[in-house]
Design a protein around this motif. Structure first.
Motif, PDB file in Angstrom:
ATOM      1  N   LYS A  11       0.831  -1.206   0.000  1.00 38.62           N
ATOM      2  CA  LYS A  11       0.000   0.000   0.000  1.00 38.62           C
ATOM      3  C   LYS A  11       0.859   1.246   0.000  1.00 38.62           C
ATOM      4  CE  LYS A  11      -0.618  -0.565   4.956  1.00 38.62           C
ATOM      5  NZ  LYS A  11      -1.566  -0.774   6.036  1.00 38.62           N
ATOM      6  N   LYS A  12       0.220   2.352  -0.320  1.00 34.57           N
ATOM      7  CA  LYS A  12       0.881   3.650  -0.237  1.00 34.57           C
ATOM      8  C   LYS A  12      -0.147   4.698   0.146  1.00 34.57           C
ATOM      9  CE  LYS A  12       0.877   4.632  -5.223  1.00 34.57           C
ATOM     10  NZ  LYS A  12       1.760   4.968  -6.338  1.00 34.57           N
ATOM     11  N   GLU A  13       0.347   5.758   0.706  1.00 37.77           N
ATOM     12  CA  GLU A  13      -0.511   6.867   1.135  1.00 37.77           C
ATOM     13  C   GLU A  13      -0.476   7.955   0.072  1.00 37.77           C
ATOM     14  OE1 GLU A  13      -2.313   7.004   4.085  1.00 37.77           O
ATOM     15  OE2 GLU A  13      -1.660   4.940   4.398  1.00 37.77           O
ATOM     16  N   TRP A  14      -1.647   8.521  -0.217  1.00 38.33           N
ATOM     17  CA  TRP A  14      -1.748   9.627  -1.165  1.00 38.33           C
ATOM     18  C   TRP A  14      -2.794  10.597  -0.637  1.00 38.33           C
ATOM     19  CZ3 TRP A  14      -5.790  10.961  -4.679  1.00 38.33           C
ATOM     20  CH2 TRP A  14      -5.436  11.965  -5.599  1.00 38.33           C
ATOM     21  N   CYS A  15      -2.369  11.794  -0.305  1.00 37.66           N
ATOM     22  CA  CYS A  15      -3.271  12.834   0.211  1.00 37.66           C
ATOM     23  C   CYS A  15      -4.116  12.328   1.381  1.00 37.66           C
ATOM     24  CB  CYS A  15      -4.169  13.359  -0.904  1.00 37.66           C
ATOM     25  SG  CYS A  15      -3.292  14.248  -2.192  1.00 37.66           S
ATOM     26  N   GLY A  16      -3.501  11.557   2.273  1.00 39.99           N
ATOM     27  CA  GLY A  16      -4.200  11.047   3.444  1.00 39.99           C
ATOM     28  C   GLY A  16      -5.071   9.825   3.188  1.00 39.99           C
ATOM     29  N   ILE A  17      -5.020   9.270   1.970  1.00 38.11           N
ATOM     30  CA  ILE A  17      -5.819   8.094   1.613  1.00 38.11           C
ATOM     31  C   ILE A  17      -4.888   6.905   1.439  1.00 38.11           C
ATOM     32  CG2 ILE A  17      -7.322   7.080  -0.152  1.00 38.11           C
ATOM     33  CD1 ILE A  17      -8.182   9.966  -0.844  1.00 38.11           C
ATOM     34  N   THR A  18      -5.265   5.763   1.983  1.00 38.93           N
ATOM     35  CA  THR A  18      -4.479   4.544   1.805  1.00 38.93           C
ATOM     36  C   THR A  18      -4.938   3.836   0.541  1.00 38.93           C
ATOM     37  OG1 THR A  18      -4.242   4.286   4.198  1.00 38.93           O
ATOM     38  CG2 THR A  18      -3.814   2.337   2.842  1.00 38.93           C
ATOM     39  N   LEU A  19      -4.004   3.583  -0.351  1.00 34.11           N
ATOM     40  CA  LEU A  19      -4.269   2.880  -1.607  1.00 34.11           C
ATOM     41  C   LEU A  19      -3.576   1.526  -1.571  1.00 34.11           C
ATOM     42  CD1 LEU A  19      -3.505   5.889  -3.943  1.00 34.11           C
ATOM     43  CD2 LEU A  19      -5.760   5.036  -3.336  1.00 34.11           C
ATOM     44  N   PHE A  20      -4.239   0.511  -2.110  1.00 30.34           N
ATOM     45  CA  PHE A  20      -3.710  -0.849  -2.117  1.00 30.34           C
ATOM     46  C   PHE A  20      -3.390  -1.292  -3.538  1.00 30.34           C
ATOM     47  CE2 PHE A  20      -6.409  -0.325   1.535  1.00 30.34           C
ATOM     48  CZ  PHE A  20      -5.675  -0.908   2.564  1.00 30.34           C
ATOM     49  N   GLY A  38      -2.030  -1.490 -10.645  1.00 30.80           N
ATOM     50  CA  GLY A  38      -1.854  -0.210  -9.983  1.00 30.80           C
ATOM     51  C   GLY A  38      -2.487  -0.209  -8.600  1.00 30.80           C
ATOM     52  N   TYR A  39      -2.948   0.943  -8.170  1.00 31.25           N
ATOM     53  CA  TYR A  39      -3.419   1.122  -6.797  1.00 31.25           C
ATOM     54  C   TYR A  39      -4.851   1.639  -6.759  1.00 31.25           C
ATOM     55  CZ  TYR A  39       1.461   0.587  -5.570  1.00 31.25           C
ATOM     56  OH  TYR A  39       2.734   0.093  -5.419  1.00 31.25           O
ATOM     57  N   ILE A  40      -5.655   1.041  -5.898  1.00 34.55           N
ATOM     58  CA  ILE A  40      -7.022   1.518  -5.679  1.00 34.55           C
ATOM     59  C   ILE A  40      -7.273   1.631  -4.178  1.00 34.55           C
ATOM     60  CG2 ILE A  40      -7.838   0.521  -7.852  1.00 34.55           C
ATOM     61  CD1 ILE A  40      -9.231  -1.681  -6.261  1.00 34.55           C
ATOM     62  N   GLU A  41      -8.236   2.443  -3.832  1.00 39.54           N
ATOM     63  CA  GLU A  41      -8.583   2.625  -2.415  1.00 39.54           C
ATOM     64  C   GLU A  41      -9.459   1.481  -1.911  1.00 39.54           C
ATOM     65  OE1 GLU A  41     -10.795   5.856   0.528  1.00 39.54           O
ATOM     66  OE2 GLU A  41     -10.711   6.253  -1.624  1.00 39.54           O
ATOM     67  N   ALA A  59      -0.710   3.966 -11.709  1.00 40.59           N
ATOM     68  CA  ALA A  59      -2.020   4.614 -11.734  1.00 40.59           C
ATOM     69  C   ALA A  59      -2.750   4.414 -10.407  1.00 40.59           C
ATOM     70  CB  ALA A  59      -2.853   4.067 -12.884  1.00 40.59           C
ATOM     71  N   GLN A  60      -3.554   5.411 -10.039  1.00 39.55           N
ATOM     72  CA  GLN A  60      -4.273   5.394  -8.772  1.00 39.55           C
ATOM     73  C   GLN A  60      -5.741   5.759  -8.982  1.00 39.55           C
ATOM     74  OE1 GLN A  60      -1.680   7.221  -5.498  1.00 39.55           O
ATOM     75  NE2 GLN A  60      -1.018   8.295  -7.331  1.00 39.55           N
ATOM     76  N   VAL A  61      -6.626   5.008  -8.316  1.00 41.59           N
ATOM     77  CA  VAL A  61      -8.057   5.288  -8.375  1.00 41.59           C
ATOM     78  C   VAL A  61      -8.566   5.339  -6.939  1.00 41.59           C
ATOM     79  CG1 VAL A  61     -10.298   4.554  -9.261  1.00 41.59           C
ATOM     80  CG2 VAL A  61      -8.228   4.072 -10.585  1.00 41.59           C
ATOM     81  N   SER A  62      -9.256   6.419  -6.592  1.00 42.93           N
ATOM     82  CA  SER A  62      -9.702   6.565  -5.205  1.00 42.93           C
ATOM     83  C   SER A  62     -11.024   7.315  -5.115  1.00 42.93           C
ATOM     84  CB  SER A  62      -8.639   7.312  -4.398  1.00 42.93           C
ATOM     85  OG  SER A  62      -8.457   8.611  -4.912  1.00 42.93           O
TER      86      SER A  62
END
Length: 88
Positions: A11-20, A38-41, A59-62
Motif C-alpha cells: 500500500k501507499k498513502e496519497w493525500c491522506g488516503i491509503t491505496l492498495f 496499480g493502486y485503488i482505495e 495509476a491510482q483510483v480513489s
C-alpha cells in the motif's frame, strides 16, 4: 463469484488516503493471472465482474471514482472524486 483481482498488502498513502496495489486472480484481456496492477482505495473503484477493466503501472483510483467496462487506467494517471472511466 470468482474475483477478477484482489487487494494486496502493498500500500501507499496519497493525500491522506491509503491505496492498495491490486493483483489479478484470473487471466482476462491482456492481464495474466498473478500480474500486479496499480493502486485503488477500495474494491468499488474497479469492477470485479464486467469487462476487462484494469488499473496498471503507478495509476491510482480513489474516492468514489469507478473504472469499468474495458477501460484501462495506466501510467501515472490519478482518477478520483466522482469520476467514471468506462467503455473501451
Amino acid at each position: 463469484m470468482t474475483k477478477k483481482y484482489s487487494l494486496t498488502k502493498t500500500k501507499k498513502e496519497w493525500c491522506g488516503i491509503t491505496l492498495f496495489q491490486i493483483k489479478a486472480e484470473m487471466s482476462f484481456g491482456n492481464v495474466v493471472k498473478g500480474e500486479l496492477g496499480g493502486y485503488i482505495e477500495k474494491e468499488e473503484n474497479l469492477s470485479q465482474v464486467s469487462g476487462d477493466a484494469w488499473v496498471s503501472g503507478n495509476a491510482q483510483v480513489s474516492s468514489n471514482a469507478q473504472v469499468s467496462g474495458n477501460a484501462q487506467v495506466s501510467g501515472n494517471a490519478w482518477v478520483s472524486g466522482n469520476a467514471q472511466v468506462s467503455g473501451n
